[in-house]
Design a protein around this motif. Structure first.
Motif, PDB file in Angstrom:
ATOM      1  N   LYS A   1     -20.107 -27.882  17.238  1.00  0.00           N
ATOM      2  CA  LYS A   1     -21.425 -27.984  17.883  1.00  0.00           C
ATOM      3  C   LYS A   1     -22.539 -27.742  16.872  1.00  0.00           C
ATOM      4  N   THR A   2     -22.872 -28.793  16.147  1.00  0.00           N
ATOM      5  CA  THR A   2     -23.942 -28.762  15.155  1.00  0.00           C
ATOM      6  C   THR A   2     -24.993 -29.798  15.539  1.00  0.00           C
ATOM      7  N   PRO A   3     -26.199 -29.715  14.965  1.00  0.00           N
ATOM      8  CA  PRO A   3     -27.222 -30.723  15.259  1.00  0.00           C
ATOM      9  C   PRO A   3     -26.755 -32.143  14.960  1.00  0.00           C
ATOM     10  N   LEU A   4     -25.926 -32.320  13.933  1.00  0.00           N
ATOM     11  CA  LEU A   4     -25.436 -33.662  13.618  1.00  0.00           C
ATOM     12  C   LEU A   4     -24.575 -34.204  14.750  1.00  0.00           C
ATOM     13  N   ILE A   5     -23.579 -33.455  15.203  1.00  0.00           N
ATOM     14  CA  ILE A   5     -22.689 -33.948  16.244  1.00  0.00           C
ATOM     15  C   ILE A   5     -23.427 -34.059  17.574  1.00  0.00           C
ATOM     16  N   GLN A   6     -24.453 -33.261  17.761  1.00  0.00           N
ATOM     17  CA  GLN A   6     -25.251 -33.382  18.976  1.00  0.00           C
ATOM     18  C   GLN A   6     -26.018 -34.708  19.022  1.00  0.00           C
ATOM     19  N   LYS A   7     -26.213 -35.346  17.879  1.00  0.00           N
ATOM     20  CA  LYS A   7     -26.816 -36.682  17.875  1.00  0.00           C
ATOM     21  C   LYS A   7     -25.878 -37.690  18.535  1.00  0.00           C
ATOM     22  N   PHE A   8     -24.584 -37.576  18.256  1.00  0.00           N
ATOM     23  CA  PHE A   8     -23.596 -38.435  18.909  1.00  0.00           C
ATOM     24  C   PHE A   8     -23.603 -38.181  20.423  1.00  0.00           C
ATOM     25  N   GLU A   9     -23.579 -36.906  20.771  1.00  0.00           N
ATOM     26  CA  GLU A   9     -23.578 -36.502  22.180  1.00  0.00           C
ATOM     27  C   GLU A   9     -24.811 -37.041  22.905  1.00  0.00           C
ATOM     28  N   ALA A  10     -25.978 -36.857  22.285  1.00  0.00           N
ATOM     29  CA  ALA A  10     -27.236 -37.258  22.917  1.00  0.00           C
ATOM     30  C   ALA A  10     -27.288 -38.758  23.170  1.00  0.00           C
ATOM     31  N   GLY A  11     -26.917 -39.542  22.174  1.00  0.00           N
ATOM     32  CA  GLY A  11     -26.954 -40.989  22.331  1.00  0.00           C
ATOM     33  C   GLY A  11     -25.977 -41.479  23.372  1.00  0.00           C
ATOM     34  N   PHE A  12     -24.766 -40.914  23.364  1.00  0.00           N
ATOM     35  CA  PHE A  12     -23.738 -41.321  24.322  1.00  0.00           C
ATOM     36  C   PHE A  12     -24.192 -41.058  25.754  1.00  0.00           C
ATOM     37  N   ILE A  13     -24.699 -39.872  25.993  1.00  0.00           N
ATOM     38  CA  ILE A  13     -25.141 -39.523  27.344  1.00  0.00           C
ATOM     39  C   ILE A  13     -26.303 -40.408  27.776  1.00  0.00           C
ATOM     40  N   GLN A  14     -27.259 -40.643  26.876  1.00  0.00           N
ATOM     41  CA  GLN A  14     -28.413 -41.475  27.228  1.00  0.00           C
ATOM     42  C   GLN A  14     -27.983 -42.905  27.548  1.00  0.00           C
ATOM     43  N   GLY A  15     -27.077 -43.452  26.746  1.00  0.00           N
ATOM     44  CA  GLY A  15     -26.604 -44.810  26.993  1.00  0.00           C
ATOM     45  C   GLY A  15     -25.845 -44.924  28.300  1.00  0.00           C
ATOM     46  N   ALA A  16     -24.994 -43.937  28.585  1.00  0.00           N
ATOM     47  CA  ALA A  16     -24.219 -43.951  29.825  1.00  0.00           C
ATOM     48  C   ALA A  16     -25.131 -43.859  31.040  1.00  0.00           C
ATOM     49  N   LYS A  17     -26.130 -43.004  30.954  1.00  0.00           N
ATOM     50  CA  LYS A  17     -27.061 -42.859  32.075  1.00  0.00           C
ATOM     51  C   LYS A  17     -27.917 -44.107  32.253  1.00  0.00           C
ATOM     52  N   ALA A  18     -28.308 -44.731  31.149  1.00  0.00           N
ATOM     53  CA  ALA A  18     -29.139 -45.930  31.239  1.00  0.00           C
ATOM     54  C   ALA A  18     -28.388 -47.076  31.899  1.00  0.00           C
ATOM     55  N   ALA A  19     -27.146 -47.291  31.489  1.00  0.00           N
ATOM     56  CA  ALA A  19     -26.365 -48.412  32.021  1.00  0.00           C
ATOM     57  C   ALA A  19     -25.980 -48.209  33.475  1.00  0.00           C
ATOM     58  N   SER A  20     -25.865 -46.954  33.908  1.00  0.00           N
ATOM     59  CA  SER A  20     -25.427 -46.657  35.282  1.00  0.00           C
ATOM     60  C   SER A  20     -26.570 -46.230  36.180  1.00  0.00           C
ATOM     61  N   GLU A  21     -27.790 -46.226  35.645  1.00  0.00           N
ATOM     62  CA  GLU A  21     -28.952 -45.723  36.390  1.00  0.00           C
ATOM     63  C   GLU A  21     -28.693 -44.319  36.930  1.00  0.00           C
ATOM     64  N   ASN A  22     -28.169 -43.485  36.014  1.00  0.00           N
ATOM     65  CA  ASN A  22     -27.932 -42.057  36.261  1.00  0.00           C
ATOM     66  C   ASN A  22     -26.830 -41.765  37.283  1.00  0.00           C
ATOM     67  N   LYS A  23     -26.020 -42.747  37.631  1.00  0.00           N
ATOM     68  CA  LYS A  23     -24.953 -42.506  38.610  1.00  0.00           C
ATOM     69  C   LYS A  23     -23.698 -41.906  37.977  1.00  0.00           C
TER      70      LYS A  23
END
Length: 381
Positions: free
Chosen positions: A205-227
């Motif tokens: 859990k470092t700022p670098l790996i949190q970049k992967f986490e952040a992008g993945f979550i944002q993309g998943a939420k965008a494609a599913s409209e937060n579902k």
């Protein structure tokens, strides 16, 4: 009136998308995505962005030069060559420099998970004293050591992957927009999830790996409209780098996410990703690799049938382009950041499991490049 019009437009978009799903036979969440990953999920309800044009590649890749006189030092992060991920990508860059630029000498050394900072400094000091030039430090963990050693050897060029905190004239940062590529991984996960339930496993859990986490979550939420429902776990806290080389722990975390219902799991965990893949295969789920095109990695070949795609972080391109720029004597040709625009990050298509959604992924890719979508590099609560 404005609100009514907006609602009508939104409903029209949803109905259009639903019609497309019906036309392709994907009108049931139960058959939206088989284990082979070859059809789209009803979880993906956001209107598809327009298809993307081809993107430019880094200008540093143009005009090959003779690098045969260079003696390169490659200081690997934890896991080293053979991790099927981050370090292997760096190694691929030097391997390419050997075959295409005439490099004959590359000296490699690998960090251990528990080594003291002094060991990293000694590694870099030894390389510089041996006349290796340039020296490439693979990973942000080398930042304090590069900052300490580089000023002592002003005639030696250093590069460091994943860190831009060092202000020394002989140090070149090679940094990436991991969050942008991970956004596309999140989109792919949603499109291929049967349960509208996905997971992320980070190594440390470092700022670098949190970049992967952040992008993945944002993309998943965008494609599913937060579902979409998202499981989100790390193997070790910041400072404990064993999280990058503990496949057993990766297996346990991924298996737990799958038991909770996640059927697509994305890892950013280095060599621990092997355990994530094993858990996905055992749990009849799909997995998304990281850094290298892991479908083609020999060390995870037994699990290739469940690897949906990989978020490709082109450390190989950055390392190769850096070596080429050093040989050419012009480091200004390197991009400030290896992002989607210069093909520094992206997604793999090996195995054909995302062929049917390539237009969707490329559409999102174009919107990120054009600035229509801004991807955060920090997880949003």
């Amino acid at each position: 009136m404005r609100g009514t019009a907006l609602a009508a437009a939104t409903m029209a978009g949803v109905l259009t998308l639903a019609g497309c799903a019906k036309d392709t036979g994907n009108n049931s969440s139960n058959n939206a995505s088989g284990s082979d990953g070859n059809s789209a999920s009803s979880c993906a309800s956001a209107p598809k962005p327009p298809a993307a044009p081809a993107v430019a590649t880094s200008s540093a890749a143009e005009g090959k030069v003779d690098a045969s006189k260079l003696k390169i030092g490659l200081a690997f992060d934890v896991g080293g060559r053979g991790d099927a991920s981050f370090n292997d990508a760096a190694a691929a860059g030097t391997d390419k420099a050997k075959s295409e630029l005439g490099v004959t000498q590359v000296s490699e050394s690998t960090a251990s998970a528990s080594e003291a900072e002094s060991a990293k400094q000694q590694r870099l000091e030894q390389m510089a004293s041996d006349g290796l030039n340039p020296i490439i430090a693979v990973g942000f963990a080398y930042a304090p050591s590069v900052a300490a050693i580089a000023p002592k050897h002003p005639g030696t060029k250093f590069a460091i992957v994943d860190d831009d905190s060092i202000s020394q004239p002989n140090v070149t940062p090679l940094v990436f927009a991991e969050e942008q590529g991970s956004f596309l991984a999140g989109v792919a996960a949603v499109y291929k999830s049967k349960k509208c339930h996905v997971g992320f496993v980070g190594g440390v859990k470092t700022p670098l790996i949190q970049k992967f986490e952040a992008g993945f979550i944002q993309g998943a939420k965008a494609a599913s409209e937060n579902k979409v429902k998202i499981e989100d776990d790390y193997l070790t806290p910041a400072g404990d780098f064993s999280g990058f080389q503990d496949p057993a722990k990766g297996n346990v975390k991924a298996a737990a996410e799958i038991a909770k219902g996640a059927d697509v799991v994305y890892h950013a965990a280095g060599a621990s990703g092997k355990g994530v893949f094993d858990a996905a295969k055992a749990g009849n789920a799909l997995a998304i690799g990281v850094d290298s095109d892991q479908y083609n990695q020999k060390t995870v070949a037994a699990d290739k049938d469940i690897i949906l795609t990989s978020m490709v972080k082109r450390v190989d391109v950055a390392v190769f382009n850096y070596i080429q720029a050093v040989a050419k004597g012009d480091l200004s040709v390197l991009p400030k950041r290896f992002d989607l625009k210069v093909d520094g990050v992206g997604y793999s298509t090996s195995g054909g499991k995302v062929d049917d959604i390539k237009d969707v992924l490329d559409g999102y890719k174009a919107e990120i490049i054009d600035g229509k979508i801004t991807v955060s590099d920090k997880p949003q609560n």
